[in-house]
Design a protein around this motif. Structure first.
Motif, mmCIF file in Angstrom:
data_model
loop_
_atom_site.group_PDB
_atom_site.id
_atom_site.type_symbol
_atom_site.label_atom_id
_atom_site.label_comp_id
_atom_site.label_asym_id
_atom_site.label_seq_id
_atom_site.Cartn_x
_atom_site.Cartn_y
_atom_site.Cartn_z
ATOM 1 N N ASP A 158 -4.706 -10.750 -3.751
ATOM 2 C CA ASP A 158 -3.765 -11.690 -4.364
ATOM 3 C C ASP A 158 -2.322 -11.223 -4.168
ATOM 4 O O ASP A 158 -1.439 -12.028 -3.856
ATOM 5 C CB ASP A 158 -4.047 -11.823 -5.867
ATOM 6 C CG ASP A 158 -5.286 -12.647 -6.152
ATOM 7 O OD1 ASP A 158 -5.614 -13.529 -5.330
ATOM 8 O OD2 ASP A 158 -5.929 -12.415 -7.186
ATOM 9 N N GLU A 159 -2.088 -9.931 -4.357
ATOM 10 C CA GLU A 159 -0.736 -9.395 -4.197
ATOM 11 C C GLU A 159 -0.273 -9.478 -2.757
ATOM 12 O O GLU A 159 0.894 -9.783 -2.474
ATOM 13 C CB GLU A 159 -0.695 -7.939 -4.673
ATOM 14 C CG GLU A 159 -0.805 -7.771 -6.172
ATOM 15 C CD GLU A 159 -0.911 -6.312 -6.578
ATOM 16 O OE1 GLU A 159 -0.266 -5.932 -7.568
ATOM 17 O OE2 GLU A 159 -1.640 -5.555 -5.899
ATOM 18 N N ILE A 160 -1.192 -9.184 -1.825
ATOM 19 C CA ILE A 160 -0.844 -9.270 -0.402
ATOM 20 C C ILE A 160 -0.463 -10.696 -0.044
ATOM 21 O O ILE A 160 0.547 -10.937 0.635
ATOM 22 C CB ILE A 160 -2.020 -8.783 0.473
ATOM 23 C CG1 ILE A 160 -2.242 -7.284 0.263
ATOM 24 C CG2 ILE A 160 -1.744 -9.080 1.943
ATOM 25 C CD1 ILE A 160 -3.498 -6.746 0.933
ATOM 26 N N ALA A 161 -1.259 -11.667 -0.515
ATOM 27 C CA ALA A 161 -0.979 -13.073 -0.228
ATOM 28 C C ALA A 161 0.359 -13.499 -0.826
ATOM 29 O O ALA A 161 1.172 -14.170 -0.167
ATOM 30 C CB ALA A 161 -2.105 -13.952 -0.779
ATOM 31 N N ILE A 215 0.832 -1.202 0.000
ATOM 32 C CA ILE A 215 0.000 0.000 0.000
ATOM 33 C C ILE A 215 0.862 1.246 0.000
ATOM 34 O O ILE A 215 0.523 2.252 -0.632
ATOM 35 C CB ILE A 215 -0.981 -0.029 1.202
ATOM 36 C CG1 ILE A 215 -1.990 -1.168 1.011
ATOM 37 C CG2 ILE A 215 -1.710 1.296 1.335
ATOM 38 C CD1 ILE A 215 -2.831 -1.464 2.231
ATOM 39 N N ALA A 216 1.996 1.186 0.672
ATOM 40 C CA ALA A 216 2.917 2.319 0.646
ATOM 41 C C ALA A 216 3.480 2.522 -0.758
ATOM 42 O O ALA A 216 3.718 3.650 -1.192
ATOM 43 C CB ALA A 216 4.054 2.099 1.642
ATOM 44 N N GLU A 217 3.673 1.427 -1.480
ATOM 45 C CA GLU A 217 4.247 1.495 -2.825
ATOM 46 C C GLU A 217 3.237 1.944 -3.876
ATOM 47 O O GLU A 217 3.565 2.738 -4.757
ATOM 48 C CB GLU A 217 4.792 0.116 -3.230
ATOM 49 C CG GLU A 217 6.026 -0.318 -2.462
ATOM 50 C CD GLU A 217 6.433 -1.745 -2.788
ATOM 51 O OE1 GLU A 217 5.676 -2.446 -3.518
ATOM 52 O OE2 GLU A 217 7.492 -2.189 -2.319
ATOM 53 N N GLN A 218 2.001 1.444 -3.791
ATOM 54 C CA GLN A 218 1.071 1.658 -4.904
ATOM 55 C C GLN A 218 -0.323 2.124 -4.506
ATOM 56 O O GLN A 218 -1.168 2.318 -5.374
ATOM 57 C CB GLN A 218 0.961 0.365 -5.725
ATOM 58 C CG GLN A 218 0.487 -0.834 -4.937
ATOM 59 C CD GLN A 218 0.718 -2.145 -5.674
ATOM 60 O OE1 GLN A 218 1.672 -2.292 -6.436
ATOM 61 N NE2 GLN A 218 -0.180 -3.106 -5.494
ATOM 62 N N GLY A 219 -0.565 2.351 -3.235
ATOM 63 C CA GLY A 219 -1.871 2.838 -2.804
ATOM 64 C C GLY A 219 -2.816 1.719 -2.423
ATOM 65 O O GLY A 219 -2.658 0.567 -2.845
ATOM 66 N N PHE A 220 -3.824 2.060 -1.626
ATOM 67 C CA PHE A 220 -4.761 1.051 -1.130
ATOM 68 C C PHE A 220 -5.596 0.453 -2.251
ATOM 69 O O PHE A 220 -5.716 -0.760 -2.378
ATOM 70 C CB PHE A 220 -5.680 1.661 -0.066
ATOM 71 C CG PHE A 220 -6.715 0.698 0.454
ATOM 72 C CD1 PHE A 220 -6.386 -0.232 1.419
ATOM 73 C CD2 PHE A 220 -8.011 0.720 -0.041
ATOM 74 C CE1 PHE A 220 -7.327 -1.142 1.895
ATOM 75 C CE2 PHE A 220 -8.960 -0.180 0.433
ATOM 76 C CZ PHE A 220 -8.617 -1.109 1.394
ATOM 77 N N SER A 221 -6.187 1.297 -3.084
ATOM 78 C CA SER A 221 -7.098 0.820 -4.129
ATOM 79 C C SER A 221 -6.403 -0.079 -5.143
ATOM 80 O O SER A 221 -6.991 -1.041 -5.642
ATOM 81 C CB SER A 221 -7.742 2.008 -4.850
ATOM 82 O OG SER A 221 -8.520 2.780 -3.953
ATOM 83 N N ALA A 222 -5.149 0.234 -5.441
ATOM 84 C CA ALA A 222 -4.426 -0.537 -6.453
ATOM 85 C C ALA A 222 -3.878 -1.853 -5.912
ATOM 86 O O ALA A 222 -3.478 -2.728 -6.688
ATOM 87 C CB ALA A 222 -3.273 0.295 -7.018
ATOM 88 N N SER A 238 -11.764 -9.066 4.849
ATOM 89 C CA SER A 238 -11.557 -8.355 3.594
ATOM 90 C C SER A 238 -10.252 -7.567 3.658
ATOM 91 O O SER A 238 -9.627 -7.465 4.724
ATOM 92 C CB SER A 238 -12.717 -7.387 3.331
ATOM 93 O OG SER A 238 -12.716 -6.340 4.295
ATOM 94 N N LYS A 239 -9.865 -7.012 2.521
ATOM 95 C CA LYS A 239 -8.673 -6.165 2.489
ATOM 96 C C LYS A 239 -8.863 -4.947 3.388
ATOM 97 O O LYS A 239 -7.939 -4.523 4.081
ATOM 98 C CB LYS A 239 -8.390 -5.723 1.053
ATOM 99 C CG LYS A 239 -7.144 -4.863 0.909
ATOM 100 C CD LYS A 239 -6.887 -4.473 -0.540
ATOM 101 C CE LYS A 239 -7.919 -3.485 -1.050
ATOM 102 N NZ LYS A 239 -7.565 -2.943 -2.384
ATOM 103 N N SER A 240 -10.066 -4.394 3.407
ATOM 104 C CA SER A 240 -10.341 -3.230 4.255
ATOM 105 C C SER A 240 -10.197 -3.572 5.727
ATOM 106 O O SER A 240 -9.643 -2.794 6.510
ATOM 107 C CB SER A 240 -11.753 -2.692 3.981
ATOM 108 O OG SER A 240 -11.830 -2.114 2.698
#
Length: 208
Positions: free
Chosen positions: A39-42, A28-35, A58-60
């Protein structure tokens, strides 16, 4: 294992959450929350996508819990610094100074988390805004407690605006630390603390 990016540690489940916190805060620091996707977090955490949903709905919710967890650790570090100062026989100004250093140490250890926290404070359209305001209030309340005690004991002037002064002190540490990391990284933590300590002594105790 604790990271230089985000707070954590604890049991096996907490270790898994720590991995998810670290992955989320970095992405999120690299590309923002919405982006940022689940899958990327996992993938960044090295776990299955289902593991994310097993731990967080959820992600939120993951991000909300990350904010709660991180600010909770910051609050605990501030409280511990004040209590340690009191046990050593320090004044209330000494306690505030100890909290300034504790805040700098925390921010130096978890820079990405701190950047996200400060950014989210200024947003009003997030689902976790109410949670963020609660945990912010808890952190500032630790500083308020020391200021109120100082007023009652006559160390501080009795017309001090405690809530605003506490918020200003916390804000001073956050902004100064982020500025240090972004624009003056050659400075040591001791140098930054010394500068803020002098400011604290002059503005709060009246000694220039």
């Amino acid at each position: 294992m604790e990271s230089s990016t985000t707070p954590g540690g604890g049991s096996r489940r907490e270790a898994t959450r720590q991995k998810l916190y670290e992955a989320a805060v970095t992405l999120i620091a690299e590309q923002g929350f919405s982006a940022t996707t689940v899958d990327e977090i996992a993938e960044r955490a090295g776990v299955a996508k289902g593991t994310v949903y097993y731990n967080f709905a959820s992600k939120s919710v993951l991000f909300e819990e990350l904010l709660r967890h991180g600010v909770g650790l910051l609050t605990a570090s501030l409280r511990e610094a004040a209590e340690r100062s009191a046990r050593a026989g320090g004044t209330r100004v000494d306690a505030l100074d100890a909290m300034v250093r504790a805040g700098l140490v925390f921010i130096d250890r978890y820079p990405a988390f701190t950047q996200l926290y400060v950014a989210e404070l200024w947003r009003t359209n997030r689902a976790w805004q109410s949670t963020l305001m609660v945990v912010r209030k808890e952190a500032v309340a630790v500083v308020e407690g020391v200021l109120r005690a100082g007023v009652q004991e006559g160390e501080f002037v009795d017309d001090i605006d405690v809530p605003l002064t506490a918020a200003a002190l916390v804000g001073m540490v956050l902004v100064a630390a982020l500025d240090w990391q972004a624009f003056q990284p050659e400075r040591s933590l001791d140098e930054v603390h010394a500068a803020l300590s002098r400011l604290l002594q002059g503005r709060v105790s009246g000694r220039l």
